[in-house]
Motif scaffolding. Structure first.
Motif, PDB file in Angstrom:
ATOM      1  N   VAL A  86       0.827  -1.208   0.000  1.00 16.64           N
ATOM      2  CA  VAL A  86       0.000   0.000   0.000  1.00 16.64           C
ATOM      3  C   VAL A  86       0.866   1.263   0.000  1.00 16.64           C
ATOM      4  O   VAL A  86       0.506   2.265  -0.596  1.00 16.64           O
ATOM      5  CB  VAL A  86      -0.998  -0.013   1.174  1.00 16.64           C
ATOM      6  N   THR A  87       2.027   1.206   0.664  1.00 14.61           N
ATOM      7  CA  THR A  87       2.923   2.358   0.642  1.00 14.61           C
ATOM      8  C   THR A  87       3.323   2.676  -0.794  1.00 14.61           C
ATOM      9  O   THR A  87       3.446   3.828  -1.181  1.00 14.61           O
ATOM     10  CB  THR A  87       4.186   2.068   1.482  1.00 14.61           C
ATOM     11  N   THR A  89       1.555   2.064  -3.537  1.00 14.70           N
ATOM     12  CA  THR A  89       0.477   2.471  -4.432  1.00 14.70           C
ATOM     13  C   THR A  89       0.037   3.902  -4.136  1.00 14.70           C
ATOM     14  O   THR A  89       0.084   4.353  -2.997  1.00 14.70           O
ATOM     15  CB  THR A  89      -0.747   1.544  -4.261  1.00 14.70           C
ATOM     16  N   PRO A  90      -0.406   4.600  -5.182  1.00 13.17           N
ATOM     17  CA  PRO A  90      -0.742   6.022  -5.021  1.00 13.17           C
ATOM     18  C   PRO A  90      -2.142   6.224  -4.467  1.00 13.17           C
ATOM     19  O   PRO A  90      -3.056   6.579  -5.197  1.00 13.17           O
ATOM     20  CB  PRO A  90      -0.624   6.559  -6.445  1.00 13.17           C
ATOM     21  N   THR A  91      -2.334   5.979  -3.194  1.00 14.33           N
ATOM     22  CA  THR A  91      -3.650   6.222  -2.604  1.00 14.33           C
ATOM     23  C   THR A  91      -3.788   7.707  -2.294  1.00 14.33           C
ATOM     24  O   THR A  91      -2.813   8.449  -2.288  1.00 14.33           O
ATOM     25  CB  THR A  91      -3.829   5.436  -1.299  1.00 14.33           C
ATOM     26  N   VAL A  93      -5.877  10.842   0.264  1.00 17.12           N
ATOM     27  CA  VAL A  93      -6.314  11.016   1.655  1.00 17.12           C
ATOM     28  C   VAL A  93      -7.688  10.370   1.880  1.00 17.12           C
ATOM     29  O   VAL A  93      -7.944   9.792   2.932  1.00 17.12           O
ATOM     30  CB  VAL A  93      -6.347  12.511   2.010  1.00 17.12           C
ATOM     31  N   HIS A  96      -8.128   6.858   3.370  1.00 14.34           N
ATOM     32  CA  HIS A  96      -7.581   6.571   4.688  1.00 14.34           C
ATOM     33  C   HIS A  96      -8.440   5.609   5.504  1.00 14.34           C
ATOM     34  O   HIS A  96      -7.965   4.620   6.033  1.00 14.34           O
ATOM     35  CB  HIS A  96      -7.377   7.881   5.443  1.00 14.34           C
ATOM     36  N   MET A  99      -8.484   2.097   4.197  1.00 10.25           N
ATOM     37  CA  MET A  99      -7.256   1.374   4.522  1.00 10.25           C
ATOM     38  C   MET A  99      -7.252   0.939   5.976  1.00 10.25           C
ATOM     39  O   MET A  99      -6.740  -0.119   6.321  1.00 10.25           O
ATOM     40  CB  MET A  99      -6.042   2.239   4.209  1.00 10.25           C
TER      41      MET A  99
ATOM     42  N   ASN B 162       6.350  10.561   3.924  1.00 10.01           N
ATOM     43  CA  ASN B 162       5.224   9.619   3.904  1.00 10.01           C
ATOM     44  C   ASN B 162       4.416   9.516   5.202  1.00 10.01           C
ATOM     45  O   ASN B 162       3.468   8.749   5.264  1.00 10.01           O
ATOM     46  CB  ASN B 162       5.708   8.216   3.515  1.00 10.01           C
ATOM     47  N   ARG B 165       0.625  10.161   5.150  1.00 10.83           N
ATOM     48  CA  ARG B 165      -0.325   9.120   4.757  1.00 10.83           C
ATOM     49  C   ARG B 165      -0.663   8.221   5.944  1.00 10.83           C
ATOM     50  O   ARG B 165      -1.693   7.550   5.930  1.00 10.83           O
ATOM     51  CB  ARG B 165       0.242   8.290   3.617  1.00 10.83           C
ATOM     52  N   PRO B 168      -3.234  11.435   8.145  1.00  5.11           N
ATOM     53  CA  PRO B 168      -3.434  12.702   7.445  1.00  5.11           C
ATOM     54  C   PRO B 168      -4.197  13.698   8.303  1.00  5.11           C
ATOM     55  O   PRO B 168      -4.780  13.331   9.332  1.00  5.11           O
ATOM     56  CB  PRO B 168      -4.267  12.319   6.220  1.00  5.11           C
ATOM     57  N   VAL B 175      -3.042   4.679   9.974  1.00  2.00           N
ATOM     58  CA  VAL B 175      -2.917   3.485   9.146  1.00  2.00           C
ATOM     59  C   VAL B 175      -1.426   3.173   9.012  1.00  2.00           C
ATOM     60  O   VAL B 175      -0.643   4.051   8.670  1.00  2.00           O
ATOM     61  CB  VAL B 175      -3.545   3.727   7.758  1.00  2.00           C
ATOM     62  N   LEU B 177       1.288   2.558   7.377  1.00  2.00           N
ATOM     63  CA  LEU B 177       2.147   2.493   6.190  1.00  2.00           C
ATOM     64  C   LEU B 177       3.586   2.712   6.629  1.00  2.00           C
ATOM     65  O   LEU B 177       3.858   2.906   7.813  1.00  2.00           O
ATOM     66  CB  LEU B 177       1.723   3.555   5.181  1.00  2.00           C
TER      67      LEU B 177
END
Lengths: 316, 212
Positions: A86-87, A89-91, A93, A96, A99, B162, B165, B168, B175, B177
């Motif tokens: 997931v990091t 891939t271009p998700t 906000v 959120h 996820m 990062n 993400r 946010p 989450v 990541l």
């Protein structure tokens, strides 16, 4: 799952092979003047390290009578692989909360069902319920930019890193009888991992020695027909040689090894394509300093569900 | 001030738990580039992307450095509720700054320098607010005045990648990541360097760590 004599000998042999490989790897690392490419040696050592880790996981799992320990150790592996996926891939906000569900509800719930051996439930939970939930929850967040792409990547991450991988420990809950005696399915798990490891190694050797015709040149120059066929052929022979540890006939064991090998290859190719698309070489270099779990388990993820289902079919 | 033993034990446990939690949830790898962890008095200045920033940087410092480092945080955020004030005051020892009611007589810079004394290092976010885009915003001038009044402080740039993400803006559940925190080589205010030049150089020092 407790181990029996056969499983014990498989373990001992594995330990000896890994120890030998570690010694060779460390010697190559020190001796720089032989002219072996240091990057290749580094890759080799990383691979050996990940196999040590997997062996340790299986060894810990084998100490317990129930498959629970092994299942939850694999849950940890899945969790880490999913983080990497997931990091990458271009998700956005808006994804959120989706996820959050994926990481903290679907993943643990799926492994809970696997640990309980509830086959009917865990076979459909992610491919049906999570599959439908993800786009619905993302739509609720109200951001439609690249909507389908974002949903699809999260779904793919969950399917590859969690659902597919979990079929390896799920082998432990298969009820198999060989000659009216209960078969210890821990052996089957060991068979699976040994074939994956050997097949990875054979692919690599065949590519280096014989590789001429790339399968998909735009995706990877290293993945050649020679490597694919050579790896599959050698893995089948090993599978046949190890048939005594499995519930299969020799020909079946060879076919199973061929399936594991070709699916593993497909996994490597798929992950290469994803990495190409995202412009990284390894999941490890995606954020500097991370080990890159997904680089190591791509072949396991693709081989596990197919091996599981064919075994289920053959032993029923 | 005499603290009860049980309070201290609780504080110790809470601190260890917070560090473990921050490291786990941020999946952060840490890099020191042309720079080493040290107990010298420092000001770590970083780009601001998430409420987790201060805690994560603080957690990634080695324990003996962490024990001497205090994040600077917004009073209006950290004084709300029950858990946050406890964490800020007793666990990671935040230096809370009033963003809404700034008095001329007691500017945030003076207060920070006063609290630092000759012992503490600080973690600051010179953008002054969490940035939503990919670019780092202009730095506020506080860093310049700190550098001018205390030329002995090492100003260490920190780049956070990062983490926005992971948690946010506007979200309260993280989450897990993966993120990356990079510490760079210290900078100082050059003799006769103008405020705009210094602030631009400081911002560039943070930005360039992303690409190394």
């Amino acid at each position: 799952m407790t181990i029996d004599t056969v499983a014990f000998w498989i373990f001992t042999t594995t330990l000896m092979v890994l120890t030998a490989a570690t010694v060779v790897g460390q010697m190559l690392r020190r001796q720089t003047e032989i002219g072996v490419n240091p990057a290749v040696v580094e890759q080799f050592n990383l691979r050996i390290r990940s196999w040590w880790l997997l062996t340790a996981m299986l060894a810990v799992g084998s100490l317990s009578d129930s498959p629970q320990v092994t299942v939850w150790l694999f849950a940890g592996l899945s969790f880490w692989a999913l983080r990497e996926f997931v990091t990458l891939t271009p998700t956005r906000v808006a994804d959120h909360r989706t996820m959050f569900w994926v990481f903290f509800v679907f993943t643990p719930l799926h492994f809970y069902l696997v640990a309980k051996g509830l086959y009917e439930a865990y076979t459909v939970m992610i491919p049906v319920y999570a599959f439908l939930f993800i786009p619905a929850r993302t739509a609720l967040a109200g951001d439609f930019k690249r909507y389908l792409e974002r949903c699809a990547t999260i779904q793919a991450g969950l399917m590859i890193c969690v659902y597919s991988l979990s079929h390896a420990p799920a082998l432990l809950s298969l009820d198999i009888e060989v000659a009216h005696e209960k078969y210890n399915s821990f052996r089957l798990l060991l068979f699976f991992f040994i074939i994956v490891a050997l097949s990875d190694a054979f692919h690599y050797v065949c590519e280096k020695l014989l590789g001429k015709h790339p399968i998909a040149p735009a995706i990877s120059q290293n993945k050649t027909w020679e490597g694919f066929l050579g790896g599959m052929g050698s893995a089948s022979l090993c599978g046949m040689a190890l048939y005594g540890t499995t519930p299969f006939e020799p020909a079946e064991a060879a076919m199973m090894a061929a399936i594991i090998s070709s699916m593993g290859y497909a996994g490597g190719l798929t992950m290469s394509a994803i990495k190409r698309d995202r412009g990284v070489k390894d999941y490890g270099t995606l954020l500097v300093g991370h080990p890159g779990v997904l680089d190591r388990i791509d072949s396991i993820c693709f081989a596990a569900p197919v091996f599981y289902h064919v075994t289920r079919y053959l032993t029923n | 001030m005499v603290e009860k033993f049980s309070d201290k034990a609780l504080q110790f446990a809470a601190r260890a738990a917070l560090v473990a939690f921050a490291r786990f949830i941020s999946g952060a790898s840490v890099r020191w580039i042309q720079s080493q962890p040290d107990v010298n008095q420092r000001v770590y200045f970083a780009n601001h992307t998430s409420h987790l920033d201060a805690i994560v940087i603080w957690s990634l410092l080695p324990p003996h450095v962490r024990a001497l480092t205090r994040p600077v945080a917004a009073r209006d955020y950290w004084e709300k509720g029950r858990l946050k004030p406890y964490l800020a005051k007793h666990v990671f020892g935040a230096l809370l700054i009033d963003r809404t009611n700034i008095k001329v007589s007691r500017s945030p810079v003076d207060m920070m320098l006063h609290e630092m004394g000759d012992r503490w290092s600080l973690i600051v976010f010179p953008e002054g607010h969490r940035n939503t885009g990919t670019e780092i915003d202009e730095f506020k001038s506080g860093l310049y005045y700190m550098a001018k009044k205390r030329p002995d402080l090492e100003l260490v740039p920190v780049h956070i990648d990062n983490l926005n993400r992971v948690l946010p803006r506007g979200e309260f559940l993280p989450v897990p990541l993966l993120s990356c925190v990079t510490f760079g080589p210290p900078i100082w205010l050059e003799a006769g360097e103008l405020k705009v030049d210094f602030l631009r150089r400081a911002r560039e020092a943070v930005r360039r760590l992303k690409d190394i």
